[in-house]
Design an enzyme around this catalytic site. Structure first.
Site, PDB file in Angstrom:
ATOM      1  N   TYR A 250      47.020 -64.990  32.339  1.00 44.30           N
ATOM      2  CA  TYR A 250      45.566 -64.819  32.470  1.00 44.30           C
ATOM      3  C   TYR A 250      45.019 -65.752  33.551  1.00 44.30           C
ATOM      4  O   TYR A 250      44.205 -65.336  34.395  1.00 44.30           O
ATOM      5  CB  TYR A 250      44.882 -65.109  31.129  1.00 44.30           C
ATOM      6  CG  TYR A 250      43.378 -65.030  31.203  1.00 44.30           C
ATOM      7  CD1 TYR A 250      42.723 -63.803  31.246  1.00 44.30           C
ATOM      8  CD2 TYR A 250      42.604 -66.202  31.245  1.00 44.30           C
ATOM      9  CE1 TYR A 250      41.345 -63.730  31.321  1.00 44.30           C
ATOM     10  CE2 TYR A 250      41.229 -66.132  31.314  1.00 44.30           C
ATOM     11  CZ  TYR A 250      40.602 -64.895  31.354  1.00 44.30           C
ATOM     12  OH  TYR A 250      39.234 -64.829  31.442  1.00 44.30           O
ATOM     13  N   LYS A 254      43.071 -64.877  37.176  1.00 44.84           N
ATOM     14  CA  LYS A 254      41.782 -65.431  37.583  1.00 44.84           C
ATOM     15  C   LYS A 254      41.885 -66.115  38.944  1.00 44.84           C
ATOM     16  O   LYS A 254      40.922 -66.123  39.717  1.00 44.84           O
ATOM     17  CB  LYS A 254      41.274 -66.408  36.517  1.00 44.84           C
ATOM     18  CG  LYS A 254      40.975 -65.765  35.171  1.00 44.84           C
ATOM     19  CD  LYS A 254      39.758 -64.846  35.230  1.00 44.84           C
ATOM     20  CE  LYS A 254      40.057 -63.377  35.336  1.00 44.84           C
ATOM     21  NZ  LYS A 254      38.835 -62.547  35.370  1.00 44.84           N
TER      22      LYS A 254
END
Length: 366
Positions: A250, A254
């Site tokens: 994750y 980002k």
């Protein structure tokens, strides 16, 4: 009443200029709008306005009339009444995406809700219309995990919508798996879907300039890294399924958002389009709905007391979309409505270019 011109604005005009999230001003209250604090006092009769405030004009609005306001010393100055244009926020059926849509619809925007689930998207459409009091809101289905769906959405949008002034890439997932195109889920949805969508709508943004692209990232990008060997071999940022491995992927996705914005800004130089990435804050939303029920239960006390609510979390997105004077900061990263410096890896020209070129190949653009 102003001692200089002996006139006062009609109360109806004052109510039409309400700050975002308010339908009318309340006497004696303080409001915060685009980081400018002002106090409102409504007098008798037609509604004399006195108070200490500053009003910033935004170039993302078009004029729809003119009226007067009164400052603390009773001097008069003119302020335009603005009507927002058109914007499209993917992932706008829950959380900060939905709050952003409501806020901008309240301002008079034509809002296009881009959501994966038809059922949830149509429910969000009803909510946004009701909460904003605007009927100028439409829903278009978009699955960022499918390149075919992204192309279909873009084709439909370009045929039916004359303008696009702000594109807000807000959608995000926190789960492992594969997209319809065989990409790692978080790489495909959090980055590639937005990359292709922006590419397909870029000419319309240029035609409607000045316009903006806003990419919602996260402070988690600070812990991210781009493993190009893994991308080339597996078309994913990572393959692990443990808690820490999923969190790492994750964070990597980002970082992709920030690098994408960095490279996009360079490619947009000389155009009337600017772009920004941002951290909305730790927000109590449905992002973790795909995690285990045990983890969700453990996080609940923290999200309830220490996380921002969606309204608070949407403010930096709105700042990047609306605040005037941000053009020199194109490509930069924002948090709490303030531009922030990033680590070297988040502004690495070579890595940003390499990620761009890999994304183009994955999307079949080269």
């Amino acid at each position: 009443m102003c001692k200089h011109c002996q006139s006062s604005p009609p109360l109806s005009l004052l109510q039409n200029t309400a700050p975002p999230l308010y339908s009318s001003w309340s006497s004696g209250q303080y409001y915060l709008w685009t980081r400018n604090v002002f106090r409102v006092n409504l007098g008798p009769g037609e509604g004399q306005l006195a108070g200490e405030f500053r009003w910033k004009r935004s170039r993302n609005f078009e004029s729809s009339g003119e009226y007067r306001k009164f400052c603390k010393s009773s001097c008069v100055f003119k302020v335009d009444f603005w009507v927002f244009k058109c914007f499209s926020p993917p992932g706008s059926n829950t959380g900060i995406g939905k709050v952003t849509a409501v806020d901008l619809a309240r301002r008079g925007a034509r809002v296009v809700l881009a959501c994966r689930s038809k059922e949830r998207g149509e429910a969000a459409l009803v909510d946004v219309k009701r909460e904003s009091g605007s009927d100028n809101v439409v829903f278009m289905q978009l699955d960022l995990g499918s390149l075919t769906s992204v192309r279909t959405f873009a084709e439909t949008f370009l045929k039916t919508e004359a303008r696009l002034d702000i594109l807000i890439n807000n959608a995000g997932v926190y789960m492992q798996g594969r997209t319809a195109d065989g990409l790692g889920m978080m790489f495909g949805v959090n980055h590639i879907g937005h990359f292709l969508l922006t590419h397909l709508l870029l000419e319309r943004l240029k035609r409607c300039g000045p316009s903006r692209v806003v990419n919602v990232s996260s402070t988690a990008h600070n812990f991210g890294k781009i493993d190009f060997d893994c991308l080339n071999t597996h078309k994913a940022l990572g393959l692990g399924t443990s808690f820490m491995e999923v969190l790492q992927v994750y964070s990597d996705s980002k970082l992709c958002n920030v690098l994408f914005t960095h490279e996009l800004a360079k490619k947009l130089q000389g155009t009337d389009v600017t772009c920004y990435s941002l951290h909305p804050g730790a927000i109590n939303t449905e992002l973790a709905r795909n995690t285990s029920s045990v983890l969700q239960m453990c996080l609940k006390p923290f999200t309830a007391f220490f996380f921002k609510n969606p309204v608070q979390g949407a403010q930096t997105t709105l700042h990047c979309a609306l605040q005037e004077g941000l053009e020199p900061l194109s490509g930069r990263y924002f948090s709490n409505c303030t531009v922030r410096n990033v680590y070297a890896k988040a502004k690495d020209d070579a890595a940003a270019k390499k990620l761009w070129e890999f994304s183009e190949r994955v999307c079949g653009l080269v």
